[in-house]
Write a protein that holds these residues in place. Structure first.
Motif, PDB file in Angstrom:
ATOM      1  N   ALA B 105      26.398 -54.306 -17.443  1.00 57.44           N
ATOM      2  CA  ALA B 105      25.319 -54.743 -18.326  1.00 57.44           C
ATOM      3  C   ALA B 105      24.001 -54.949 -17.584  1.00 57.44           C
ATOM      4  O   ALA B 105      22.986 -55.246 -18.201  1.00 57.44           O
ATOM      5  N   MET B 106      24.022 -54.804 -16.252  1.00 63.52           N
ATOM      6  CA  MET B 106      22.772 -55.008 -15.517  1.00 63.52           C
ATOM      7  C   MET B 106      21.744 -53.989 -15.983  1.00 63.52           C
ATOM      8  O   MET B 106      22.011 -52.789 -16.020  1.00 63.52           O
ATOM      9  N   GLU B 107      20.576 -54.521 -16.310  1.00 62.14           N
ATOM     10  CA  GLU B 107      19.526 -53.644 -16.821  1.00 62.14           C
ATOM     11  C   GLU B 107      19.122 -52.628 -15.749  1.00 62.14           C
ATOM     12  O   GLU B 107      19.009 -51.452 -15.999  1.00 62.14           O
ATOM     13  N   GLU B 108      18.916 -53.175 -14.533  1.00 64.63           N
ATOM     14  CA  GLU B 108      18.673 -52.277 -13.407  1.00 64.63           C
ATOM     15  C   GLU B 108      20.031 -52.038 -12.751  1.00 64.63           C
ATOM     16  O   GLU B 108      20.593 -52.940 -12.140  1.00 64.63           O
ATOM     17  N   GLN B 109      20.570 -50.855 -12.923  1.00 60.91           N
ATOM     18  CA  GLN B 109      21.893 -50.588 -12.355  1.00 60.91           C
ATOM     19  C   GLN B 109      21.808 -50.560 -10.816  1.00 60.91           C
ATOM     20  O   GLN B 109      20.828 -50.092 -10.242  1.00 60.91           O
ATOM     21  N   PRO B 110      22.832 -51.111 -10.159  1.00 64.24           N
ATOM     22  CA  PRO B 110      22.826 -51.129  -8.688  1.00 64.24           C
ATOM     23  C   PRO B 110      23.033 -49.711  -8.135  1.00 64.24           C
ATOM     24  O   PRO B 110      23.588 -48.856  -8.818  1.00 64.24           O
ATOM     25  N   ASP B 111      22.607 -49.510  -6.891  1.00 62.27           N
ATOM     26  CA  ASP B 111      22.839 -48.210  -6.251  1.00 62.27           C
ATOM     27  C   ASP B 111      24.334 -47.965  -6.072  1.00 62.27           C
ATOM     28  O   ASP B 111      24.811 -46.858  -6.178  1.00 62.27           O
ATOM     29  N   PHE B 112      25.056 -49.031  -5.764  1.00 59.90           N
ATOM     30  CA  PHE B 112      26.514 -48.934  -5.767  1.00 59.90           C
ATOM     31  C   PHE B 112      27.099 -50.334  -5.960  1.00 59.90           C
ATOM     32  O   PHE B 112      26.392 -51.341  -5.869  1.00 59.90           O
ATOM     33  N   VAL B 113      28.385 -50.374  -6.303  1.00 63.15           N
ATOM     34  CA  VAL B 113      29.083 -51.643  -6.467  1.00 63.15           C
ATOM     35  C   VAL B 113      30.041 -51.783  -5.293  1.00 63.15           C
ATOM     36  O   VAL B 113      30.825 -50.870  -5.008  1.00 63.15           O
ATOM     37  N   PHE B 114      29.959 -52.910  -4.627  1.00 63.17           N
ATOM     38  CA  PHE B 114      30.834 -53.139  -3.497  1.00 63.17           C
ATOM     39  C   PHE B 114      31.976 -54.054  -3.927  1.00 63.17           C
ATOM     40  O   PHE B 114      31.745 -55.124  -4.502  1.00 63.17           O
ATOM     41  N   TYR B 115      33.209 -53.629  -3.677  1.00 61.66           N
ATOM     42  CA  TYR B 115      34.355 -54.491  -3.963  1.00 61.66           C
ATOM     43  C   TYR B 115      34.865 -55.080  -2.647  1.00 61.66           C
ATOM     44  O   TYR B 115      35.179 -54.354  -1.710  1.00 61.66           O
ATOM     45  N   GLY B 116      34.985 -56.420  -2.594  1.00 61.51           N
ATOM     46  CA  GLY B 116      35.196 -57.115  -1.321  1.00 61.51           C
ATOM     47  C   GLY B 116      36.620 -57.364  -0.879  1.00 61.51           C
ATOM     48  O   GLY B 116      36.858 -58.171   0.019  1.00 61.51           O
ATOM     49  N   GLY B 117      37.615 -56.705  -1.488  1.00 60.71           N
ATOM     50  CA  GLY B 117      38.989 -56.850  -1.016  1.00 60.71           C
ATOM     51  C   GLY B 117      39.803 -57.857  -1.798  1.00 60.71           C
ATOM     52  O   GLY B 117      39.275 -58.613  -2.607  1.00 60.71           O
ATOM     53  N   LEU B 130      46.470 -51.355 -11.499  1.00 60.85           N
ATOM     54  CA  LEU B 130      45.733 -52.052 -12.560  1.00 60.85           C
ATOM     55  C   LEU B 130      44.280 -52.265 -12.128  1.00 60.85           C
ATOM     56  O   LEU B 130      43.344 -52.015 -12.894  1.00 60.85           O
ATOM     57  N   GLY B 131      44.101 -52.690 -10.895  1.00 61.24           N
ATOM     58  CA  GLY B 131      42.749 -52.901 -10.379  1.00 61.24           C
ATOM     59  C   GLY B 131      41.946 -51.611 -10.382  1.00 61.24           C
ATOM     60  O   GLY B 131      40.783 -51.579 -10.789  1.00 61.24           O
ATOM     61  N   TYR B 132      42.614 -50.547  -9.974  1.00 61.84           N
ATOM     62  CA  TYR B 132      41.956 -49.240  -9.966  1.00 61.84           C
ATOM     63  C   TYR B 132      41.497 -48.867 -11.372  1.00 61.84           C
ATOM     64  O   TYR B 132      40.363 -48.433 -11.586  1.00 61.84           O
ATOM     65  N   ASP B 133      42.395 -49.099 -12.340  1.00 65.43           N
ATOM     66  CA  ASP B 133      42.083 -48.717 -13.721  1.00 65.43           C
ATOM     67  C   ASP B 133      40.911 -49.524 -14.278  1.00 65.43           C
ATOM     68  O   ASP B 133      40.099 -49.016 -15.048  1.00 65.43           O
ATOM     69  N   ILE B 134      40.837 -50.795 -13.901  1.00 62.57           N
ATOM     70  CA  ILE B 134      39.722 -51.624 -14.406  1.00 62.57           C
ATOM     71  C   ILE B 134      38.418 -51.237 -13.713  1.00 62.57           C
ATOM     72  O   ILE B 134      37.376 -51.075 -14.344  1.00 62.57           O
ATOM     73  N   LEU B 135      38.499 -51.037 -12.399  1.00 59.29           N
ATOM     74  CA  LEU B 135      37.273 -50.746 -11.636  1.00 59.29           C
ATOM     75  C   LEU B 135      36.689 -49.375 -11.973  1.00 59.29           C
ATOM     76  O   LEU B 135      35.498 -49.142 -11.797  1.00 59.29           O
ATOM     77  N   LYS B 136      37.527 -48.476 -12.454  1.00 56.49           N
ATOM     78  CA  LYS B 136      36.977 -47.146 -12.729  1.00 56.49           C
ATOM     79  C   LYS B 136      36.048 -47.160 -13.949  1.00 56.49           C
ATOM     80  O   LYS B 136      35.346 -46.195 -14.203  1.00 56.49           O
ATOM     81  N   GLU B 137      36.018 -48.293 -14.684  1.00 54.23           N
ATOM     82  CA  GLU B 137      35.084 -48.421 -15.801  1.00 54.23           C
ATOM     83  C   GLU B 137      33.654 -48.689 -15.334  1.00 54.23           C
ATOM     84  O   GLU B 137      32.724 -48.718 -16.134  1.00 54.23           O
ATOM     85  N   LEU B 138      33.485 -48.983 -14.051  1.00 51.96           N
ATOM     86  CA  LEU B 138      32.135 -49.250 -13.542  1.00 51.96           C
ATOM     87  C   LEU B 138      31.246 -48.021 -13.699  1.00 51.96           C
ATOM     88  O   LEU B 138      31.684 -46.899 -13.441  1.00 51.96           O
ATOM     89  N   LYS B 139      30.003 -48.275 -14.111  1.00 50.59           N
ATOM     90  CA  LYS B 139      29.067 -47.162 -14.273  1.00 50.59           C
ATOM     91  C   LYS B 139      28.541 -46.687 -12.921  1.00 50.59           C
ATOM     92  O   LYS B 139      28.373 -45.501 -12.694  1.00 50.59           O
TER      93      LYS B 139
END
Lengths: 443, 377, 232
Positions: B105-117, B130-139
């Motif tokens: 929903a961020m108006e300015e989309q980030p250059d990338f999303v970092f997942y911290g482990g 399950l985590g993979y399936d949820i994270l793949k929804e990231l734009k």
């Protein structure tokens, strides 16, 4: 002239009042007796109120409430006295405080309609409709802030606001003009002197209304009687409901009920997803931004400001804190049976809807309070919780409460718009559903 | 009105608002817009971006006219979701979905999303899936780091099959990003004849003495040195590491055994920022040239350790256990054109907290994040 | 009522708990505890022993036998894992459990003449025995604190996940007005809230051996913190 209208009403209804009061209920049936904006004529309300408060020392701290705690809630300089109560009472029913003489406090906070107006949102001068549900005026002393978004700090302060709100009582924001209709009334002159030692003035209108409303205490309900030892005061269902209220239902996390603060509100603000029902915060925000930053969208500006649907942003309007978006103050629960419809926008007809709403973990949105989550309550448990909620209504409203219970039960039997078993049982996660809905919208 | 004891914010706001609406009635169009703009400016000054709903405006990100004056770029982060399978624990999965929604929903989309482990709780393939399936929804594109909860059931097999190698590095807009696998533990399980599940459960606990302290290890330190070999000293470096890369509290493994050796490798660079997971809280540190920032968890917050919390850290408010998401959240950071990192902790249901480089690196006290009103003890 | 066996007789007697023939000792569920606040049950409740409320009806404890046998359970927690107690040492090694007070101040110094010949005449061996027995209960608590299964958690969440080393449990601040419960809570009330809500398990009765062990562990781990009831 407006006063003459009122006097005529007084004569016309005098006989009917007697009839209305002869019924056992405080809210006796008299559908024929409606005045402007659907309200009960003030003289009838006044008579009903007198009956309700019969034998009660309204100026004393309410029975069972800790006196020191009660005293801490009364603002300094506006202590409760009989004279102030009498003045506040008169002002409560005073239509001359509205621009067209058709609205008094009692129009939307009708003694005979649960001290509210039994409609989703209220109607003010010029038949304009607001965007918030009128909260009941009883048991208000226990609230730390007023209005759904808490933008007013005291009852006294709050009471002055609807008078000057353009769509409620519509008076100009000029203290002299506000009191113009009553300042030469000898009765008022005497009463203001007796109450405050001053002549008629606008701030004391708020003060007196504050005292009056603080004295409208309705806490003598079956549940409290049960808690104080009367085993038969409430049904077995309600007893089970009380357990659910404290445990699986998670209700007590916000609606705490204790002897010191018996009304069941933590006085905090939470986004439970009601505003998200009809409002897409992002869309609204984008619209607000466009309207406020650009000259090009004048039509949008008009709509935004005059319909003021920014109000769906809730507490955010007060704190400007993004995490308060869509958050409203936890509603008190006493007499909840007779104060429907529910929520800040009156969007829920029955307490079944309310419990269904919580059972599915509210409506997910990015500002949803993290304490709101699916509860996995069975239909039976929902019924028990509702039974408990109806046991919180003062015995003086018992007949109306029973009537409302039957009405809501039959409405709930026909339709349960908030019920979502998939989500409440956590077979589908609430944000999964949210995503699916969002995806659909995007298509 | 001032005679009321509780005159406060509400009174003031109500007055402003009443004046605002009263003014509306008497204004022509042009004047109205002026009032509206003033009201909007007031809201912005109070710390919110009225209407735009970005969590915070970054210091220096805009000039007076509101134009972006500083190139820079934005990275969003999500971390420590500790997923069980949905059927066992819906709350953690729901929380990760909420974080994904936040970022999308961020108006300015980030250059990338970092997942911290620590995507999974017990490293099971189904949890990671399950985590993979949820994270793949990231734009926005996802860059992901491994945590000990992802690793010690099958020693990284499933994680690698989903996400590739745990150590990686790339250049982005003049900044070198490097991700370390920093949750290596010495073998404590063979001698004790532990099953993979037992090994995983042991590592999953915080307050146990059986597991070994985290380390980057010699091979990875060598890899890090080689990876950075071509970088000049003034190139901004951002290092991702699950463990904090400094030594904070050994009993809970808020610790990296070979932290000093890693820091030594980074010492020649002028601007180094370490972003680490694992600690589930606001955590800020500066050691010589290196700034350290912790990440929020989406699952639960950790209390602060009894000792070792860096002085620079302004702790977060004690979380409310009755709100399962309190103290949790996600966030973002902006890397300025100079390569310095302003960090935002987006704690759910709370005001986002900005920890700017000016405070961390330059010690500008005026930029200090707000102190909590419910201290830890 | 379950027949009392020798253990319960022995320990019941040793603790001075009067045999209760017709009523059950139950811990109060949160709604009942609130009721107590309101004066409900006042007419029915008789105080049996400090901390125990005897209620004639409305027990909401699932396991009837457990509550009937409460005084037995309460006095035999340390026996729950049978004769092999190697697990105690293991648990103490596994988790950094705080050291118990050494009680040196009450050891009888050799040759000195203490008042009385029994009470007050304690040896190092006595203190060691106290330590062993106390540690057993605390270690039992540690086991449960660190295990979602032993705790009865339904979603894999165990106490240590949010409270490593019992940090943040604030055991020393109870009783206190728990704002989110709207009433004064004991440590066990809050534990039960965590158990039923974040962990989605079943509440334990206050005399459940697991609850007693959990309390023991939390108090042990918060040792050294000043006792401040009502602190927020």
């Amino acid at each position: 002239m407006k006063n003459t209208t009122l006097k005529r009403w007084r004569n016309v209804v005098a006989a009917l009042v007697v009839g209305a009061l002869s019924a056992s209920s405080a809210f006796a049936q008299d559908a024929a007796l409606k005045s402007e904006h659907g309200a009960t004529p003030e003289p009838i309300q006044e008579a009903v109120l007198d009956k309700l408060l019969e034998g009660v020392d309204v100026c004393a701290p309410p029975k069972g409430v800790d006196e020191e705690y009660w005293a801490s809630l009364i603002p300094e300089g506006n202590e409760i006295t009989p004279e102030r109560f009498a003045l506040g009472k008169k002002l409560y029913f005073e239509r001359r405080l509205s621009s067209d003489g058709t609205v008094s406090c009692a129009t939307c906070h009708d003694i005979k309609r649960g001290f509210g107006d039994a409609r989703a949102t209220s109607e003010g001068v010029g038949d304009q409709i607001g965007n918030r549900n009128a909260p009941p005026t009883f048991n208000v002393t226990f609230l730390h802030t007023m209005f759904w978004d808490g933008r007013s700090p005291t009852v006294e302060h709050q009471a002055m606001q609807p008078i000057v709100n353009p769509i409620e009582m519509g008076m100009p924001l000029d203290p002299e003009k506000i009191i113009a209709g009553i300042k030469d009334d000898p009765e008022y002159k005497a009463m203001f002197q007796a109450a405050y030692g001053r002549d008629v003035n606008y701030p004391d209108v708020g003060n007196a209304l504050g005292v009056f409303e603080r004295c409208l205490v309705f806490l003598d309900n079956p549940f409290f009687r049960y808690m104080n030892g009367d085993e038969d005061a409430i049904s077995q269902d309600a007893k089970e409901g009380w357990k659910i209220f404290n445990n699986q239902g998670r209700c007590a996390s916000c609606h705490q009920i204790s002897p010191s603060n018996p009304v069941g509100s933590n006085n905090k603000f939470h986004n439970i997803g009601v505003a998200a029902h009809n409002q897409d915060f992002e869309t609204m925000a984008a619209r607000a931004l466009a309207a406020l930053e650009s000259d090009a969208s004048e039509a949008a500006v008009d709509e935004l400001a005059l319909n003021s649907d920014l109000s769906e942003l809730g507490r955010f309007i007060v704190t400007k804190n993004p995490t308060d978006i869509g958050a409203y103050r936890t509603s008190p629960l006493t007499n909840v049976g007779v104060s429907g419809p529910y929520m800040h926008d009156g969007s829920m007809e029955t307490l079944w809807d309310v419990v269904d709403h919580y059972n599915k973990g509210g409506v997910p949105n990015r500002y949803l309070d993290g304490g709101i989550e699916p509860l996995n309550l069975t239909d039976r448990q929902v019924d028990q919780l509702v039974a408990f909620l109806f046991s919180l209504t003062d015995v003086r409203f018992a007949d109306e409460n029973a009537k409302e219970f039957a009405k809501q039960r039959s409405a709930a039997a026909k339709s349960r718009p908030e019920r979502d078993v998939e989500v409440s049982t956590r077979r589908v996660l609430s944000f999964e559903k949210f995503d699916a809905t969002a995806a659909k919208k995007g298509e | 009105m001032s005679r009321y004891r509780r005159e406060n914010l509400e009174t003031q706001v109500e007055r402003e608002r009443t004046e605002f609406f009263a003014a509306l009635n008497n204004l022509d169009r042009r004047s109205f817009l002026k009032v509206a703009a003033a009201s909007c400016a007031a809201a912005t000054a109070a710390g919110a971006t009225f209407g735009s709903f970005q969590p915070l405006r970054f210091v220096g990100a805009q000039d007076a006219a509101g134009n972006a004056s500083n190139a820079g770029f934005k990275v969003a982060y999500i971390s420590d979701s500790h997923l069980y399978v949905k059927e066992k624990n819906d709350r953690f999965a729901n929380a990760l979905m909420r974080a994904v929604d936040d970022v999308n929903a961020m108006e300015e989309q980030p250059d990338f999303v970092f997942y911290g482990g620590d995507l999974a709780q017990l490293g099971r393939p189904e949890e990671l899936q399950l985590g993979y399936d949820i994270l793949k929804e990231l734009k926005a594109p996802l860059k992901i780091m491994v945590g000990e909860h992802d690793w010690y059931y099958d020693m990284g097999e499933k994680w690698k099959s989903l996400f590739g190698e745990p150590q990686w590095s790339f250049d982005h807009k003049g900044v070198r990003f490097v991700c370390l696998m920093s949750v290596l533990e010495e073998d404590f399980w063979t001698e004790r004849k532990m099953t993979p599940a037992e090994r995983m459960s042991t590592v999953a606990g915080l307050d146990n003495r059986v597991q070994r302290p985290f380390q980057v290890g010699e091979a990875s330190r060598k890899w890090l040195e080689e990876t950075l070999a071509d970088c000049p000293d003034d190139k901004p470096i951002v290092v991702f590491s699950h463990s904090p890369l400094y030594q904070l509290y050994k009993d809970w493994n808020f610790w990296t055994e070979d932290a000093e050796e890693v820091q030594a490798i980074l010492s020649r660079f002028e601007k180094v920022t370490v972003i680490h997971g694992h600690t589930h809280q606001l955590l800020t540190n500066q050691i010589d040239n290196i700034s350290f920032h912790g990440l929020l968890s989406t699952a639960w917050p950790w209390p602060y350790a009894p000792q070792g919390t860096p002085e620079l850290t302004v702790p977060m408010n004690r979380s409310d256990p009755f709100n399962a998401m309190d103290g949790c959240g996600d966030g973002e950071f902006r890397v300025s054109a100079e390569g310095l990192v302003d960090k935002v902790y987006n704690i759910w249901n709370r005001k986002p907290i900005l920890v700017p480089a000016a405070y961390v690196r330059d010690g500008d006290e005026s930029q200090m994040p707000p102190r909590p009103n419910i201290p830890n003890y | 009522m379950k027949k009392l066996d020798w253990k319960s007789f022995l320990f019941g007697a040793a603790l001075g708990v009067a045999p209760i023939a017709t009523v059950a000792v139950v811990s109060l569920t949160s709604s009942e505890a609130t009721a107590q606040l309101w004066g409900r049950f006042r007419s029915q409740a008789v105080v049996a022993a400090p901390g125990q409320v005897v209620v004639c009806s409305e027990t909401s404890v699932d396991d009837g036998a457990k509550s009937e046998n409460a005084e037995f359970v309460a006095s035999s927690t340390q026996w729950t894992r049978g004769f092999d107690d190697s697990w105690v040492a293991e648990e103490l090694e596994r988790h950094p459990i705080k050291k118990i007070d050494d009680n040196k101040t009450v050891w009888n110094i050799k040759g000195s003449q203490k008042e009385g010949h029994t009470y007050g005449n304690y040896t190092e061996a006595d203190a060691l025995l106290w330590k062993k027995e106390t540690e057993r209960l605390v270690a039992e608590g540690s086991l449960i604190f660190h295990s979602a299964d032993l705790l009865g958690s339904k979603n894999g969440v165990s106490c240590d996940m949010c409270h490593p080393d019992a940090e943040g449990t604030h055991a020393e601040t109870y009783p206190k007005y728990q704002v989110q419960l709207g009433r004064v809570a004991l440590l066990r009330d809050m534990s039960n809230w965590c158990l039923t809500q974040p962990c989605r398990g079943e509440a334990m009765s206050g005399d459940d051996p697991r609850m007693r062990a959990l309390e023991a562990y939390m108090h042990a781990m918060r040792s050294g913190k000043p006792m401040k009831y009502g602190k927020h």
